[in-house]
Design an enzyme around this catalytic site. Structure first.
Site, short mmCIF file in Angstrom:
data_model
loop_
_atom_site.label_atom_id
_atom_site.label_comp_id
_atom_site.label_asym_id
_atom_site.label_seq_id
_atom_site.Cartn_x
_atom_site.Cartn_y
_atom_site.Cartn_z
N GLU A 1 -2.14 -0.49 -6.27
CA GLU A 1 -2.14 -1.71 -5.48
C GLU A 1 -2.54 -2.88 -6.37
OE1 GLU A 1 -4.56 -0.80 -1.78
OE2 GLU A 1 -4.63 1.10 -2.86
N HIS B 1 0.83 -1.22 0.00
CA HIS B 1 0.00 0.00 0.00
C HIS B 1 0.86 1.27 0.00
CE1 HIS B 1 -3.53 2.41 0.56
NE2 HIS B 1 -4.31 1.36 0.84
#
Length: 342
Positions: free
Chosen positions: A307, A176
């Protein structure tokens, strides 16, 4: 040649362990990764003049990573992204997960993989982290052995995720990191030019759960197949930002999926992955309250995430790519972050 340097980053409260930092350095990149959450805390990339800047958002000290923050740089799991209402059914049994994002379960729950200490093993060109997620952790079935490996090769940062389960469980792992190619602490990402190689995306409801529709990007704000300058694009389509899964080919082979170019510095980030999806998030929930490294503040749209992942809520959508890992199988996915200048 890659050098790997190991140091102490800080101690966890109540004698719960020591967090270490590993600095990986190649001729083109320098990356700092800590054993708390396998978190990337710094990533230095040269611009077209050869000047290095840190291009990821984050903190200088451990205590800040132990407080609530939006997953800066961390590995998230056991299941990244959202699971609707924190429930799913496997073999006739309903599982209830921790609810930590409105009515849903996000990024593995209250104490996901980002909030635990991992065991490091130094490699010649990087670092491998491992842990065992016990049966029932955050409500998930079965014990899960997990390995996350970061390696450097010139301008490439390669992240590999492996997992093995003692019983059938959903697994979806990602990193992330929030990027700003102008340098972390720059006020926004509006001057970044973005391309995402996807013909379809997943529309979401008001709680950011995919509706189940797989929508073509053609003629929408989500058509990023040709480069768009982010700020102008958000204005043109009157949207608040992106927080959506883009659907990639379901091949499990390495595929190009995204490119971001910052004209001012010349920095380019290209992303390749074996995953079937990529969540493009433009830091819509950043609000300037967190103080980052070097006194930086992180207002809305001051960083972006790419992501790589399975599709959100896949465990409740049979027509999404399979997310279940069975005993005897191995979860194995790789993502390549490739930096250059143009």
């Amino acid at each position: 040649m890659v050098s790997v340097t190991r140091s102490v980053f800080g101690d966890l409260p109540s004698g719960a362990g020591t967090v270490e930092k590993f600095q990986l350095q190649s001729d083109q990149l320098r990356v700092d990764i800590i054993s708390w959450g396998c978190t990337i805390t710094a990533l230095e990339v040269k611009d077209r003049q050869g000047r290095a800047s840190d291009v990821v958002l984050g903190f200088a000290e451990l205590k800040e990573y132990l407080q609530k923050h939006p997953y800066f740089g961390a590995v998230v799991g056991r299941v990244a992204n959202r699971i609707a209402k924190g429930t799913f059914t496997l073999d006739g049994k309903e599982y209830k997960l921790a609810i930590n994002n409105g009515p849903n379960s996000l990024h593995g729950g209250v104490r996901g993989f980002d909030k635990v200490l991992w065991t490091p093993r130094v490699l010649s060109n990087g670092i491998e982290f491992s842990r065992v997620s016990p049966d029932g952790e955050e409500g998930y079935p079965g014990e899960l052995k997990v390995w996350v490996t970061y390696t450097l090769d010139g301008g490439e940062l390669v992240v590999n995720y492996r997992a093995q389960a003692s019983q059938t469980t959903p697994v979806n792992l990602t990193n992330h990191s929030y990027f700003n190619l102008a340098g972390q602490g720059s006020p926004n990402i509006y001057d970044h030019e973005v391309t995402i190689e996807a013909d379809a995306f997943l529309p979401v409801d008001e709680t950011l759960i995919p509706t189940g529709e797989i929508a073509p990007v053609q003629g929408t704000a989500f058509d990023l197949r040709k480069p768009v300058e982010l700020g102008k694009h958000l204005q043109e389509f009157h949207i608040n930002g992106f927080d959506h899964n883009f659907c990639l080919k379901r091949s499990k082979e390495k595929q190009f999926c995204a490119r971001v170019h910052h004209a001012g510095s010349g920095r380019v980030l290209e992303v390749y992955t074996t995953q079937p999806g990529i969540q493009f998030y433009t830091g819509n929930f950043l609000d300037g309250t967190l103080k980052g490294k070097t006194g930086a503040v992180y207002p809305k749209h001051s960083g972006f995430c790419l992501e790589t992942q399975n599709w959100p809520n896949a465990v409740n959508q049979p027509h999404f790519p399979p997310v279940l890992l069975k005993p005897g199988e191995e979860y194995n996915h790789t993502t390549w972050f490739v930096f250059s200048v143009a």
